[in-house]
Design a protein around this motif. Structure first.
Motif, PDB file in Angstrom:
ATOM      1  N   LYS A 141      -2.409   4.572  -9.539  1.00  0.00           N
ATOM      2  CA  LYS A 141      -2.855   3.208  -9.262  1.00  0.00           C
ATOM      3  C   LYS A 141      -3.604   3.178  -7.932  1.00  0.00           C
ATOM      4  N   ASP A 142      -4.264   2.070  -7.677  1.00  0.00           N
ATOM      5  CA  ASP A 142      -5.008   1.896  -6.431  1.00  0.00           C
ATOM      6  C   ASP A 142      -4.042   1.376  -5.366  1.00  0.00           C
ATOM      7  N   LEU A 143      -3.621   2.252  -4.475  1.00  0.00           N
ATOM      8  CA  LEU A 143      -2.643   1.878  -3.454  1.00  0.00           C
ATOM      9  C   LEU A 143      -3.225   0.934  -2.412  1.00  0.00           C
ATOM     10  N   GLN A 144      -4.532   0.966  -2.229  1.00  0.00           N
ATOM     11  CA  GLN A 144      -5.128   0.159  -1.164  1.00  0.00           C
ATOM     12  C   GLN A 144      -5.085  -1.341  -1.454  1.00  0.00           C
ATOM     13  N   VAL A 145      -4.891  -1.704  -2.717  1.00  0.00           N
ATOM     14  CA  VAL A 145      -4.826  -3.125  -3.050  1.00  0.00           C
ATOM     15  C   VAL A 145      -3.386  -3.590  -3.253  1.00  0.00           C
ATOM     16  N   GLN A 146      -2.427  -2.682  -3.082  1.00  0.00           N
ATOM     17  CA  GLN A 146      -1.025  -3.049  -3.265  1.00  0.00           C
ATOM     18  C   GLN A 146      -0.494  -3.759  -2.019  1.00  0.00           C
ATOM     19  N   ARG A 147       0.551  -4.547  -2.236  1.00  0.00           N
ATOM     20  CA  ARG A 147       1.142  -5.292  -1.127  1.00  0.00           C
ATOM     21  C   ARG A 147       1.919  -4.372  -0.195  1.00  0.00           C
ATOM     22  N   SER A 148       2.095  -4.830   1.041  1.00  0.00           N
ATOM     23  CA  SER A 148       2.907  -4.097   2.008  1.00  0.00           C
ATOM     24  C   SER A 148       4.373  -4.136   1.594  1.00  0.00           C
ATOM     25  N   HIS A 149       5.118  -3.131   2.029  1.00  0.00           N
ATOM     26  CA  HIS A 149       6.548  -3.024   1.769  1.00  0.00           C
ATOM     27  C   HIS A 149       6.842  -2.953   0.265  1.00  0.00           C
TER      28      HIS A 149
END
Length: 461
Positions: free
Chosen positions: A45-53
């Motif tokens: 998946k695209d980690l850069q668009v995932q939420r923090s924590h």
């Protein structure tokens, strides 16, 4: 300003768990490119668009080759330990697998972190002050409940808050006194001298309390060295075994069995006692090996923090005991007088024999009688009424040295007020006081000092 001086815009990576084989290992990245670098290795998946924590499970791959199945934790700055973008990769605990993942991160643009660099970045980004940052290393190295509790209290800011309040008050007075200098021709006073005196007395009282706590802090951080001394066959090795609740030292009825020192660690109420069973001390012996052991015992006696002076309740000559006590007094050593073998002798008769000697602890090392009372007395003698508790305790020698300078500066300001010296000189002494308070928490520091402090940390923290 320190952050700009350091010029750290790169991304660092290191193993955050101890090296070696284990169930899992955690690899930590921090910096502007931390999440982007892991994202390039994480096709799920695209980690850069995932939420923090958030946590993400998937395969790490590089150049078409699977590295490991991992869990990636994302912490976007400033909501992270370092204040920067941070990613933590939980992988399997094979050193080979961990090495491949770290190599892949480096190939994607990260560099290996220096010792303590994650915590150093947390300090530079304002997530911790310097005293709190140093306490992180203390907590990692904690080897007892007391040392862990004290380090955690410092991390939570207990020490820093006490200093910050005083520093704020002194800063206000320093500004007012320096403002007076701008109106020196007007003969005005903006700083209330009586309030300044009250603040200085408060600062001196707190500083004295903190300096006094350093003795307890050393106990908590480093433990206490305890030498068990006495004449041959007094039962020193039996006492060591009884305190440890295991057969650690060889026990024999033959005097002089212990030829070398035996050292073990005992935790009593969260305080570490390093017990040293020494060879029996007597004036004359024809045995060369025993003589060497006695000499080594005297060396251990000189370096010990506390001495258990053990003697046979029935067989000991009072004159011999006095000789040993005089030696301890000459060394200015705290000691406990312990009468052993009450199980063999007539205890009541033995107590009458030594009734003119107060504060004797009566024990039977062989039968474990009086051992718990002895342990309590050891703790009491070490703490001397200081229990720590929720009070701030100084454990760091750097902090202690700075507090000594704070104390001297406060005394200089008070002396200057008493002697009516000019405001510019008073302002100089207050600024000196502020300087050393700032050195503790990191408001006043430099790159070399930071590099030295954090170089003592482990890599990955």
């Amino acid at each position: 300003m320190l952050q700009k001086l350091s010029g750290w815009s790169d991304t660092i990576v290191a193993l955050a768990t101890p090296p070696g084989i284990g169930a899992i290992g955690v690899i930590r990245l921090s910096g502007t490119g931390a999440i982007e670098i892991v994202d390039r290795l994480f096709p799920a998946k695209d980690l850069q668009v995932q939420r923090s924590h958030t946590l993400h499970v998937g395969l790490l791959r590089r150049e078409g080759e699977d590295l490991d199945e991992v869990v990636v934790a994302l912490y976007k700055g400033p909501r992270s330990y370092t204040g920067e973008h941070t990613a933590e990769i939980s992988c399997h605990g094979s050193p080979y697998v961990q090495g491949r993942i770290i190599d892949a991160c480096i190939a994607e643009g990260a560099r290996l972190a220096k010792p303590g660099e994650f915590t150093q970045r947390a300090f530079l980004n304002g997530k911790l002050d310097l005293a709190q940052a140093e306490s992180v290393a203390d907590l990692i190295a904690a080897n007892s409940a007391a040392s862990a509790r004290t380090a955690l209290q410092h991390i939570r800011g207990g020490f820093s808050k006490a200093l910050a309040q005083l520093r704020e008050g002194l800063l206000q007075f320093s500004a007012l006194i320096e403002l007076e200098l701008d109106f020196s021709q007007e003969d005005v006073e903006f700083a209330d001298r009586s309030r300044l005196r009250a603040l200085l007395h408060e600062t001196r009282t707190l500083t004295e309390q903190l300096l006094h706590s350093f003795r307890l802090g050393n106990v908590i951080r480093n433990g206490i060295s305890v030498a068990i001394v006495g004449r041959p066959n007094a039962g020193k090795s039996t006492l060591l075994n009884s305190l440890l609740n295991e057969e650690r030292a060889i026990v024999s009825a033959i005097p002089g069995t212990t030829r070398d020192t035996v050292e073990e660690v005992l935790n009593i109420d969260g305080i570490l006692f390093r017990l040293i069973d020494t060879a029996g001390i007597r004036s004359h012996t024809a045995d060369v090996i025993e003589s060497a052991g006695i000499e080594k015992s005297r060396q251990k006696l000189q370096s010990a923090d506390l001495v258990l002076l053990l003697f046979d309740i029935a067989e000991t000559d009072p004159v011999e005991l006095w000789e040993l006590e005089e030696e301890l007094e000459a060394l200015a050593k705290p000691w406990l007088l312990v009468a052993n073998k009450v199980d063999i002798a007539n205890e009541a008769e033995g107590r009458r024999r030594w009734q003119d000697r107060p504060n004797i602890l009566f024990i039977s090392a062989r039968e474990d009688r009086g051992i718990e009372e002895l342990k309590k007395e050891m703790v009491s003698r070490v703490l001397e009424g200081d229990t720590g508790g929720e009070n701030v305790v100084v454990t760091n020698a750097r902090h202690y040295a700075a507090l000594l300078e704070v104390q001297r500066s406060v005394n200089d300001v008070l002396e200057g007020l008493d002697n009516g010296i000019p405001g510019d000189l008073i302002a100089l002494d207050i600024r000196r006081c502020l300087h050393f308070l700032g050195e503790i928490t990191g408001e006043i520091t430099n790159e070399d000092q930071l590099d030295y402090i954090f170089s003592k940390f482990c890599i990955g923290k």
